[in-house]
Design an enzyme around this catalytic site. Structure first.
Site, PDB file in Angstrom:
ATOM      1  N   SER A 253      -3.076  -0.891   6.689  1.00 43.12           N
ATOM      2  CA  SER A 253      -1.794  -0.189   6.529  1.00 43.12           C
ATOM      3  C   SER A 253      -1.672   0.891   7.605  1.00 43.12           C
ATOM      4  CB  SER A 253      -1.739   0.488   5.157  1.00 43.12           C
ATOM      5  OG  SER A 253      -0.639   1.378   5.079  1.00 43.12           O
TER       6      SER A 253
ATOM      7  N   TYR B  11      -5.425   5.880  -0.907  1.00 46.76           N
ATOM      8  CA  TYR B  11      -4.939   4.614  -0.339  1.00 46.76           C
ATOM      9  C   TYR B  11      -5.198   4.564   1.170  1.00 46.76           C
ATOM     10  CZ  TYR B  11      -1.677   0.898   0.950  1.00 46.76           C
ATOM     11  OH  TYR B  11      -1.123  -0.252   1.462  1.00 46.76           O
TER      12      TYR B  11
HETATM   13  N1  LIG Z   1       4.362  -3.276   1.052  1.00 49.26           N
HETATM   14  C1  LIG Z   1       3.995  -2.445   2.000  1.00 49.26           C
HETATM   15  O1  LIG Z   1       4.789  -1.651   2.527  1.00 49.26           O
HETATM   16  C2  LIG Z   1       2.564  -2.465   2.497  1.00 49.26           C
HETATM   17  C3  LIG Z   1       2.268  -1.682   3.608  1.00 49.26           C
HETATM   18  C4  LIG Z   1       0.972  -1.679   4.097  1.00 49.26           C
HETATM   19  C5  LIG Z   1       0.025  -2.470   3.493  1.00 49.26           C
HETATM   20  N2  LIG Z   1       0.332  -3.218   2.397  1.00 49.26           N
HETATM   21  C6  LIG Z   1      -0.719  -4.014   1.782  1.00 49.26           C
HETATM   22  O2  LIG Z   1      -0.273  -5.328   1.572  1.00 49.26           O
HETATM   23  C7  LIG Z   1      -1.032  -5.910   0.520  1.00 49.26           C
HETATM   24  C8  LIG Z   1      -0.092  -6.596  -0.452  1.00 49.26           C
HETATM   25  O3  LIG Z   1       0.669  -5.608  -1.120  1.00 49.26           O
HETATM   26  P1  LIG Z   1       2.199  -5.801  -1.521  1.00 49.26           P
HETATM   27  O4  LIG Z   1       2.969  -4.770  -0.814  1.00 49.26           O
HETATM   28  O5  LIG Z   1       2.599  -7.219  -1.396  1.00 49.26           O
HETATM   29  O6  LIG Z   1       2.157  -5.346  -3.057  1.00 49.26           O
HETATM   30  P2  LIG Z   1       2.222  -6.163  -4.417  1.00 49.26           P
HETATM   31  O7  LIG Z   1       3.480  -6.943  -4.495  1.00 49.26           O
HETATM   32  O8  LIG Z   1       1.910  -5.180  -5.478  1.00 49.26           O
HETATM   33  O9  LIG Z   1       1.038  -7.227  -4.292  1.00 49.26           O
HETATM   34  C9  LIG Z   1      -0.311  -6.888  -4.455  1.00 49.26           C
HETATM   35  C10 LIG Z   1      -1.065  -8.165  -4.729  1.00 49.26           C
HETATM   36  O10 LIG Z   1      -2.465  -7.849  -4.853  1.00 49.26           O
HETATM   37  C11 LIG Z   1      -2.944  -8.483  -6.010  1.00 49.26           C
HETATM   38  N3  LIG Z   1      -4.053  -7.709  -6.570  1.00 49.26           N
HETATM   39  C12 LIG Z   1      -4.094  -6.390  -6.872  1.00 49.26           C
HETATM   40  N4  LIG Z   1      -5.280  -6.071  -7.411  1.00 49.26           N
HETATM   41  C13 LIG Z   1      -6.001  -7.218  -7.456  1.00 49.26           C
HETATM   42  C14 LIG Z   1      -7.278  -7.554  -7.930  1.00 49.26           C
HETATM   43  N5  LIG Z   1      -8.101  -6.615  -8.473  1.00 49.26           N
HETATM   44  N6  LIG Z   1      -7.718  -8.823  -7.809  1.00 49.26           N
HETATM   45  C15 LIG Z   1      -6.913  -9.765  -7.276  1.00 49.26           C
HETATM   46  N7  LIG Z   1      -5.671  -9.525  -6.817  1.00 49.26           N
HETATM   47  C16 LIG Z   1      -5.219  -8.263  -6.923  1.00 49.26           C
HETATM   48  C17 LIG Z   1      -1.764  -8.568  -6.978  1.00 49.26           C
HETATM   49  O11 LIG Z   1      -1.933  -9.679  -7.839  1.00 49.26           O
HETATM   50  P3  LIG Z   1      -2.312  -9.620  -9.394  1.00 49.26           P
HETATM   51  O12 LIG Z   1      -1.738  -8.349  -9.949  1.00 49.26           O
HETATM   52  O13 LIG Z   1      -1.687 -10.865  -9.947  1.00 49.26           O
HETATM   53  O14 LIG Z   1      -3.808  -9.673  -9.404  1.00 49.26           O
HETATM   54  C18 LIG Z   1      -0.622  -8.840  -6.014  1.00 49.26           C
HETATM   55  O15 LIG Z   1      -0.494 -10.220  -5.781  1.00 49.26           O
HETATM   56  C19 LIG Z   1      -1.850  -4.782  -0.095  1.00 49.26           C
HETATM   57  O16 LIG Z   1      -3.174  -4.827   0.413  1.00 49.26           O
HETATM   58  C20 LIG Z   1      -1.153  -3.544   0.413  1.00 49.26           C
HETATM   59  O17 LIG Z   1      -2.009  -2.417   0.476  1.00 49.26           O
HETATM   60  C21 LIG Z   1       1.587  -3.224   1.887  1.00 49.26           C
END
Ligand SMILES: NC(=O)c1ccc[n+]([C@@H]2O[C@H](COP(=O)([O-])OP(=O)(O)OC[C@H]3O[C@@H](n4cnc5c(N)ncnc54)[C@H](OP(=O)(O)O)[C@@H]3O)[C@@H](O)[C@H]2O)c1
Length: 251
Positions: A144, A158
């Site tokens: 990130s 985070y």
């Molecule tokens: N959106 C942004 O702006 C942004 C920016 C920078 C980085 N990111 C990164 O992108 C990645 C995806 O995030 P997102 O934005 O798409 O958010 P999200 O929609 O909340 O998705 C997070 C995913 O991670 C899974 N997850 C969480 N804890 C887990 C666990 N203990 N075991 C297995 N799966 C787990 C969740 O699935 P379940 O709950 O079904 O397990 C969900 O599919 C993350 O690493 C986040 O830090 C996002």
């Protein structure tokens, strides 16, 4: 060096947001997918959607909590066997809970550090073990822009967790230089997902725009990618150079 398309791709955290978005884009490119997360019902619904839209591909799913390293060690090779190997592993699962340190929310900061650091480390162990056996593969870690400088409030743990991933990825890359295994660190900016409801910055892009940029970056297989590249590459450079009081005001 040009590389062949990565046909068999495992994505963790594929039940929502960026993970589900990547699954849809890679499926449209004819790739075979292994999708994992804790919410198996969402994964199976996504599997149905993808197979209906792209009947020629293979999609396998499994329930997996990345906090459970033993389960990661079991599920990843099993899914790889189902697909006949893996060409790319996207370590995307992550959470974004947290609060200012010392305000009684240590549990939330610990949860974020645990899943994002130890959970991703477990995924790297499983993926790189497999890639070493195969002699090839592309490991992608979703970090990130919050990893670039120390961030206050909800982003302190985070950002620290994602900074750890940058170092983890670089160490693995260093180990594997000159082999057929590549390692990409992706630093997304703000993309609309469940992760950041209620705390989106002015540079936030919608999910489709973000996922398009994310998949394009992953397919290029650079060492490091900012997503979207504009404005985040120059913003990242600026954040590195600014004094902390200014970083604090901007983030
Ligand atoms: N959106 C942004 O702006 C942004 C920016 C920078 C980085 N990111 C990164 O992108 C990645 C995806 O995030 P997102 O934005 O798409 O958010 P999200 O929609 O909340 O998705 C997070 C995913 O991670 C899974 N997850 C969480 N804890 C887990 C666990 N203990 N075991 C297995 N799966 C787990 C969740 O699935 P379940 O709950 O079904 O397990 C969900 O599919 C993350 O690493 C986040 O830090 C996002």
């Amino acid at each position: 060096m040009p590389h062949p398309p990565r046909q068999r791709i495992l994505i963790t955290g594929a039940s929502s947001g960026l993970g589900a978005g990547m699954a849809r884009r890679f499926a449209a490119r004819g790739r075979d997918l292994a999708l994992v997360a804790r919410r198996l019902d969402l994964l199976d619904a996504l599997r149905g959607e993808l197979l209906a839209a792209h009947p020629g591909i293979r999609v396998v799913t499994a329930e997996l909590d990345v906090d459970d390293a033993a389960a990661v060690d079991e599920v990843v090779p099993a899914l790889a066997r189902d697909l006949g190997g893996l060409d790319r592993f996207v370590a995307n699962a992550g959470i974004g809970k947290g609060a200012s340190v010392g305000t009684g929310q240590g549990w939330a900061n610990r949860a974020t550090l645990f899943t994002n650091v130890l959970g991703t480390h477990a995924q790297c162990e499983a993926a790189v073990t497999l890639f070493r056996e195969q002699g090839h593969g592309h490991l992608v870690l979703i970090s990130s822009v919050a990893s670039i400088r120390g961030m206050r409030g909800t982003r302190t743990a985070y950002g620290a967790s994602k900074a750890a991933l940058n170092a983890l990825a670089e160490g693995i890359r260093s180990d594997l230089l000159g082999t057929g295994i590549r390692v990409t660190t992706v630093l997304p900016g703000y993309i609309e997902t469940d992760l950041n409801v209620g705390r989106r910055g002015p540079l936030t892009v919608d999910l489709d725009t973000g996922v398009d940029a994310l998949v394009a970056a992953i397919e290029r297989e650079p060492v490091r990618a900012y997503v979207p590249e504009w404005p985040w590459r120059p913003v990242a450079g600026l954040l590195r150079a600014l004094p902390l009081p200014l970083v604090r005001r901007l983030t």
